[in-house]
Design a protein around this motif. Structure first.
Motif, mmCIF file in Angstrom:
data_model
loop_
_atom_site.group_PDB
_atom_site.id
_atom_site.type_symbol
_atom_site.label_atom_id
_atom_site.label_comp_id
_atom_site.label_asym_id
_atom_site.label_seq_id
_atom_site.Cartn_x
_atom_site.Cartn_y
_atom_site.Cartn_z
ATOM 1 N N LYS A 40 -5.618 -7.139 -8.831
ATOM 2 C CA LYS A 40 -4.346 -7.329 -8.009
ATOM 3 C C LYS A 40 -4.433 -6.855 -6.668
ATOM 4 C CE LYS A 40 -0.971 -8.299 -11.588
ATOM 5 N NZ LYS A 40 0.476 -7.837 -12.210
ATOM 6 N N ARG A 41 -4.984 -5.469 -6.727
ATOM 7 C CA ARG A 41 -5.138 -4.616 -5.310
ATOM 8 C C ARG A 41 -6.294 -5.414 -4.590
ATOM 9 N NH1 ARG A 41 -8.767 -1.060 -3.884
ATOM 10 N NH2 ARG A 41 -8.273 0.468 -2.159
ATOM 11 N N LYS A 44 -4.867 -8.517 -3.062
ATOM 12 C CA LYS A 44 -4.011 -8.482 -1.956
ATOM 13 C C LYS A 44 -4.650 -7.873 -0.732
ATOM 14 C CE LYS A 44 0.025 -6.588 -2.689
ATOM 15 N NZ LYS A 44 1.164 -5.628 -3.028
ATOM 16 N N GLU A 54 -3.016 -14.886 -0.672
ATOM 17 C CA GLU A 54 -3.570 -14.561 -2.027
ATOM 18 C C GLU A 54 -3.853 -16.080 -2.868
ATOM 19 O OE1 GLU A 54 -2.522 -11.437 -4.598
ATOM 20 O OE2 GLU A 54 -1.170 -10.552 -2.888
#
Length: 75
Positions: A40-41, A44, A54
Motif C-alpha cells: 500500500k505504501r 501511494k 493509485e
C-alpha cells in the motif's frame, strides 16, 4: 500494470522510481515481474511521484497472476 506504461511514457526507469519512493531496485523489479505484490505504501508513493492516482497506476484487473510455491500460476 499501468505503472510501467507511465514510467516508460515519462522516460523513467524502475531504478529512478526506487530512488524516489525509497525502496530497493530489487523490490521494484520483483513487483514489475509479478513476484511480489506492491505494498500500500509503494502504491501511494508511486502515485505521488508520478502525479497519477493509485487506481490509474494499479488497476485491479491489470495485476499479473500470482505464482504459487511450485512456479505454477494460481488464479
Amino acid at each position: 500494470m499501468k505503472l510501467w506504461e507511465v514510467l516508460k511514457h515519462q522516460d523513467r526507469t524502475p531504478a529512478w522510481l526506487a530512488r524516489k519512493v525509497g525502496v530497493s531496485k530489487q523490490y521494484v523489479y520483483l513487483v514489475q515481474q509479478g513476484k511480489s505484490p506492491p505494498s500500500k505504501r509503494f502504491k501511494k508513493l508511486c502515485a505521488l511521484v508520478l502525479h497519477q492516482s493509485e487506481e490509474e497506476l494499479f488497476p485491479p484487473n491489470a495485476d499479473p497472476p500470482q505464482r504459487s510455491g511450485n512456479g505454477a500460476e494460481s488464479r
